[in-house]
Design an enzyme around this catalytic site. Structure first.
Site, PDB file in Angstrom:
ATOM      1  NE  ARG A  41      48.024  13.182  21.137  1.00 14.12           N
ATOM      2  CZ  ARG A  41      47.686  11.968  21.572  1.00 14.12           C
ATOM      3  NH1 ARG A  41      47.816  10.930  20.796  1.00 14.12           N
ATOM      4  NH2 ARG A  41      47.208  11.797  22.782  1.00 14.12           N
ATOM      5  CG  ASN A  42      55.981  15.570  25.558  1.00 14.17           C
ATOM      6  OD1 ASN A  42      56.356  16.730  25.648  1.00 14.17           O
ATOM      7  ND2 ASN A  42      55.901  14.768  26.602  1.00 14.17           N
ATOM      8  NE  ARG A  43      51.244  19.366  25.025  1.00 12.09           N
ATOM      9  CZ  ARG A  43      50.288  19.973  25.731  1.00 12.09           C
ATOM     10  NH1 ARG A  43      49.455  20.797  25.158  1.00 12.09           N
ATOM     11  NH2 ARG A  43      50.159  19.735  27.022  1.00 12.09           N
TER      12      ARG A  43
END
Length: 190
Positions: A41-43
């Site tokens: 979920r890290n952008r």
């Protein structure tokens, strides 16, 4: 929960790096995978893919190569620390040992900017590295404290992150889009 002594990842940067993105210390998912920004979920990867013109779904080695081709390198301010979880807030203050950033930065004359991925990275740099920077080096570089791409920074959506991180565009080596007109097809002869 007891604190665990952690060792970060090595730098990922070409010798002609123009922008160094510094995190604080890789999270648990990144350390386990031995890959920067491995949390699903890290952008970071979608954001840098958009800024640098590559597909963020590429395999990790190809993403690193595309990032380096754009002039971007990765590392962290903290080389070792004790942490009680995966978040920056879980780092035990006083256990941090910085990476040898001053020497690393001095060895890269093409470097133009240092971007901090989140407030903890900027704070750790100010505490551990900035006091050791020679005045000439500090004057040559531009420092950008940017919002974290971590999923813990839910206040910043992708569009808002892109707007903030867009400040790096002038420093990037991004290939110009192909605007050439293809040759018309040759008609087949009957």
């Amino acid at each position: 929960m007891s604190a665990t002594l952690l060792r970060g990842l090595p730098p990922q940067a070409a010798p002609d790096c123009r922008v160094l993105v510094l995190g604080s210390m890789p999270g648990a998912a990144s350390l386990a995978a031995a890959r920067y920004y491995a949390h699903p979920r890290n952008r970071f990867w979608p954001l840098m893919g958009a800024l640098c013109g590559f597909d963020p779904a590429l395999d990790y080695p190809l993403r690193l190569a595309a990032l380096q081709a754009a002039g971007v390198g990765l590392w962290d301010v903290i080389g070792t620390c004790e942490r009680r979880g995966s978040l920056d807030a879980d780092i035990v203050r006083g256990s941090e040992v910085a990476n040898p950033l001053t020497d690393w930065l001095e060895a890269r004359p093409s470097l133009r900017a240092v971007a901090f991925n989140g407030g903890k990275a900027a704070q750790a740099f100010q505490r551990h590295v900035a006091p050791t920077l020679p005045a000439g080096l500090a004057a040559r570089l531009v420092f950008h404290a940017l919002p974290s791409t971590s999923p813990a920074n839910a206040a910043f959506g992708v569009e808002r992150l892109a707007k903030s991180w867009g400040i790096l565009k002038p420093c990037l080596r991004v290939p110009a889009p192909d605007t050439s007109v293809p040759d018309p097809p040759v008609p087949e002869r009957p």
